[in-house]
Design an enzyme around this catalytic site. Structure first.
Site, short mmCIF file in Angstrom:
data_model
loop_
_atom_site.label_atom_id
_atom_site.label_comp_id
_atom_site.label_asym_id
_atom_site.label_seq_id
_atom_site.Cartn_x
_atom_site.Cartn_y
_atom_site.Cartn_z
N ASN A 1 -4.52 -15.78 -5.23
CA ASN A 1 -3.83 -16.61 -4.25
C ASN A 1 -3.87 -18.07 -4.71
O ASN A 1 -4.46 -18.38 -5.74
CB ASN A 1 -4.54 -16.52 -2.88
CG ASN A 1 -4.11 -15.29 -2.09
OD1 ASN A 1 -3.06 -14.70 -2.36
ND2 ASN A 1 -4.91 -14.91 -1.12
N HIS B 1 2.36 -9.82 1.78
CA HIS B 1 3.01 -10.46 0.63
C HIS B 1 4.41 -9.91 0.40
O HIS B 1 4.86 -9.74 -0.73
CB HIS B 1 2.18 -10.28 -0.65
CG HIS B 1 0.84 -10.95 -0.61
ND1 HIS B 1 0.58 -12.16 -1.20
CD2 HIS B 1 -0.33 -10.56 -0.04
CE1 HIS B 1 -0.69 -12.49 -1.00
NE2 HIS B 1 -1.26 -11.54 -0.30
C1 HEM Z 1 -9.70 -5.73 0.98
C2 HEM Z 1 -8.86 -6.70 0.84
C3 HEM Z 1 -7.41 -6.52 0.51
C4 HEM Z 1 -6.59 -5.44 0.63
C5 HEM Z 1 -6.94 -4.05 1.16
C6 HEM Z 1 -5.28 -5.83 0.16
C7 HEM Z 1 -4.16 -5.02 0.14
C8 HEM Z 1 -2.92 -5.38 -0.33
C9 HEM Z 1 -1.77 -4.53 -0.37
C10 HEM Z 1 -1.74 -3.09 0.14
C11 HEM Z 1 -0.76 -5.23 -0.93
C12 HEM Z 1 0.66 -4.74 -1.17
C13 HEM Z 1 0.77 -4.21 -2.58
C14 HEM Z 1 2.12 -3.65 -2.91
O1 HEM Z 1 2.74 -3.00 -2.05
O2 HEM Z 1 2.56 -3.81 -4.08
C15 HEM Z 1 -1.27 -6.53 -1.28
C16 HEM Z 1 -0.56 -7.51 -1.92
C17 HEM Z 1 -1.13 -8.65 -2.42
N1 HEM Z 1 -2.42 -9.09 -2.24
FE1 HEM Z 1 -3.86 -8.13 -1.26
N2 HEM Z 1 -5.33 -7.14 -0.25
C18 HEM Z 1 -6.61 -7.60 -0.06
C19 HEM Z 1 -7.09 -8.85 -0.34
C20 HEM Z 1 -6.45 -9.77 -1.13
C21 HEM Z 1 -7.05 -10.96 -1.68
C22 HEM Z 1 -8.50 -11.37 -1.47
C23 HEM Z 1 -6.08 -11.57 -2.42
C24 HEM Z 1 -6.15 -12.83 -3.22
C25 HEM Z 1 -7.27 -13.37 -3.65
C26 HEM Z 1 -4.88 -10.78 -2.33
C27 HEM Z 1 -3.70 -11.06 -2.96
C28 HEM Z 1 -2.57 -10.28 -2.90
C29 HEM Z 1 -1.32 -10.62 -3.55
C30 HEM Z 1 -1.04 -11.87 -4.39
C31 HEM Z 1 -0.42 -9.60 -3.25
C32 HEM Z 1 1.04 -9.51 -3.68
C33 HEM Z 1 1.14 -8.93 -5.08
C34 HEM Z 1 2.59 -8.94 -5.51
O3 HEM Z 1 3.10 -10.05 -5.73
O4 HEM Z 1 3.18 -7.86 -5.59
N3 HEM Z 1 -5.13 -9.69 -1.53
N4 HEM Z 1 -2.60 -6.60 -0.88
#
Ligand code: HEM
Length: 485
Positions: A128, A55
């Site tokens: 999402n 993202h």
């Molecule tokens: C075990 C599963 C997951 C892991 C380990 C994970 C991990 C991460 C990490 C490390 C980031 C970066 C955060 C940052 O640096 O600020 C991120 C961002 C993000 N993730 Fe996940 N994620 C997972 C599953 C999901 C799922 C299932 C969704 C949605 C239903 C999701 C939606 C998002 C979104 C929207 C962002 C961006 C947030 C922003 O706008 O700063 N992720 N994720």
């Protein structure tokens, strides 16, 4: 005559010349007393944060959540009690796989992360634009992301690797079908739905828990692009569209709905309600409209606000809790860890992340501690007591409020601790239902999009994928097979 503002160094000293370095003669070399030049270059070297590991490319805006139905029967959350109450939000949209330099129009899910600045702390719904996800066990997340990002040798996206992952993980079939469908590339960030995706929970005054899914239905209507149309768009088009529409007073909005399941129904419901690869059919758990969300203010500075914004599924408030969903459980840890690495230990003191209510805790020091003490909500942390328990409660030192204890979370079965294989779950019915709902034109788009990528995978990957499509719907399998040959 207007008063001139004098240019200064970062320590406030007036600068006499900002065009010419100090040099020995017109042709150089430079001298060692160029401390102002050195300051500029050194600061410049530190102008970036590491980009988000997923993202990375995103755009954010502020707005308002307006409640139009009290949820007091389900939750004590302060912002869900009184119809008409407004809560400020910050929403960051993103693509998932591409880096900061990628296009706004990738065939990729879109992040839909909402920070509600409630009176009892920030509630982050980090979702999402799809109601499900590719996985239901977090141990696969790094492998999945590696397969979707660029090829480690060529640094070029490689559909063969993507399908190789999916061929080995039937749990991805439902989300992959959505991604490859006509909905896979939104026309803009305004023309798509948002979903909390996970099952979260509400809990009320009586200590009763309910399982909850959040939905944000776009009021602009769904609008999408085909791959060919997307290829013609300017890479920054979606960000431009959002900024322009808010600047022009054409505020995008979403109708906010929830699905609610009483706690006890989870055990006997026909699907595992904590499996992130599955939806809850609306006929079983109807959508209940609870409010609206409008975006009405752009950021003043992209880096300070959007880039430094940090969303965490663990940012929960009294009345809203997690669920046993394994993916959600892992995310409760992963995000704050990512923020500490990406932004730093005091990430929550940065204005976009700081709650709009008092923030009273005993965490101290770390880089930039107290930098934003004048910002509402952030603690100044002077000489007051910095440990708990202490004897200073009567003097205003913070104490826990046991009235706000969440009800204990049930373990829903007679459970054994171990590595539990979820391979026997049904990953095909809901993907097949979705396929059968599609019009002929939608089916053709789906098949064309899949075949375009799958044709670049090995014969063995193709065979395993066709097997999956066939299990979802025999026509789905037949069509992909025909398109590949
Ligand atoms: C075990 C599963 C997951 C892991 C380990 C994970 C991990 C991460 C990490 C490390 C980031 C970066 C955060 C940052 O640096 O600020 C991120 C961002 C993000 N993730 Fe996940 N994620 C997972 C599953 C999901 C799922 C299932 C969704 C949605 C239903 C999701 C939606 C998002 C979104 C929207 C962002 C961006 C947030 C922003 O706008 O700063 N992720 N994720």
């Amino acid at each position: 005559m207007s008063k001139k503002t004098v240019l200064t160094t970062s320590s406030g000293a007036p600068v006499a010349d900002d065009n010419n370095s100090i040099s020995a003669g017109k042709r150089g070399p430079l001298t060692y007393d160029n401390h102002y030049l050195f300051e500029k270059l050194a600061h410049f070297n530190r102008e970036r944060l590491p980009e988000r590991v997923v993202h990375a490319r995103g755009t954010g805006a502020y707005g308002t959540f307006t409640l139009n139905k009290s949820l007091s029967d389900y939750s004590i959350a302060s912002f869900l009690q009184t119809p008409g109450d407004k809560t400020e939000v910050f929403l960051r949209f993103s693509t998932v796989g591409g880096g900061q330099d990628s296009s706004d129009y990738a065939r990729d899910p879109r992040g839909f992360a909402v920070k509600f600045y409630t009176e009892q702390g920030n509630f982050d719904l980090v979702g999402n634009n799809t109601p499900v996800f590719f996985l239901n066990d977090p141990i696969k997340f790094p492998d999945f992301v590696h397969s979707q990002k660029k090829d480690p040798r060529t640094n070029i996206p490689n559909p063969g690797r993507m399908f190789e992952f999916w061929a080995n993980h039937p749990q991805s079939l439902h989300q992959m079908t959505i991604l490859m469908s006509d909905r896979g590339i939104p026309f803009s960030l305004r023309h798509m739905h948002g979903f909390g995706s996970h099952t979260l929970s509400f809990w009320n005054k009586a200590g009763e828990r309910f399982w909850v899914k959040w939905h944000f239905k776009t009021d602009q209507g769904i609008k999408t692009l085909t791959g060919e149309e997307a290829d013609k768009m300017s890479p920054f088009g979606a960000q431009q569209d959002l900024v322009d529409s808010i600047d022009n007073g054409d505020f995008p909005s979403w109708t906010v709905k929830v699905q609610i399941m009483p706690e006890s129904e989870a055990l006997n419901y026909k699907i595992n309600p904590f499996d992130l690869t599955k939806i809850w059919p609306h006929k079983d758990y109807p959508l209940i409209e609870v409010g609206s969300l409008e975006l009405n203010r752009n950021v003043d500075n992209y880096f300070a606000e959007t880039e430094q914004s940090a969303f965490a599924p663990s940012n929960l408030v009294p009345g809203i809790g997690a669920s046993p969903d394994k993916m959600l459980q892992a995310r409760l840890l992963a995000y704050q860890d990512a923020h500490r690495y990406r932004v730093g230990a005091n990430v929550n003191q940065i204005p976009v992340n700081a709650p709009k209510c008092p923030m009273n805790h005993y965490q101290r020091d770390g880089a930039f501690a107290g930098s934003f003490a004048t910002n509402s909500g952030c603690p100044a942390h002077g000489g007051e007591v910095n440990f708990y328990p202490n004897d200073q409660g009567a003097n205003g030192a913070p104490v826990p409020d046991s009235q706000l204890m969440a009800p204990p979370m049930p373990v829903l079965e007679d459970a054994w601790i171990g590595h539990h294989d979820q391979g026997d779950e049904d990953y095909y019915s809901q993907a097949g239902d979705l396929f059968r709902l599609m019009s002929e034109d939608q089916k053709q788009q789906l098949v064309g999009n899949i075949a375009g990528g799958l044709s670049q995978a090995s014969d063995s990957v193709q065979a395993r994928m066709i097997e999956q499509f066939t299990k979802a719907d025999s026509d789905y399998g037949v069509r992909i097979k025909a398109a590949l040959s």
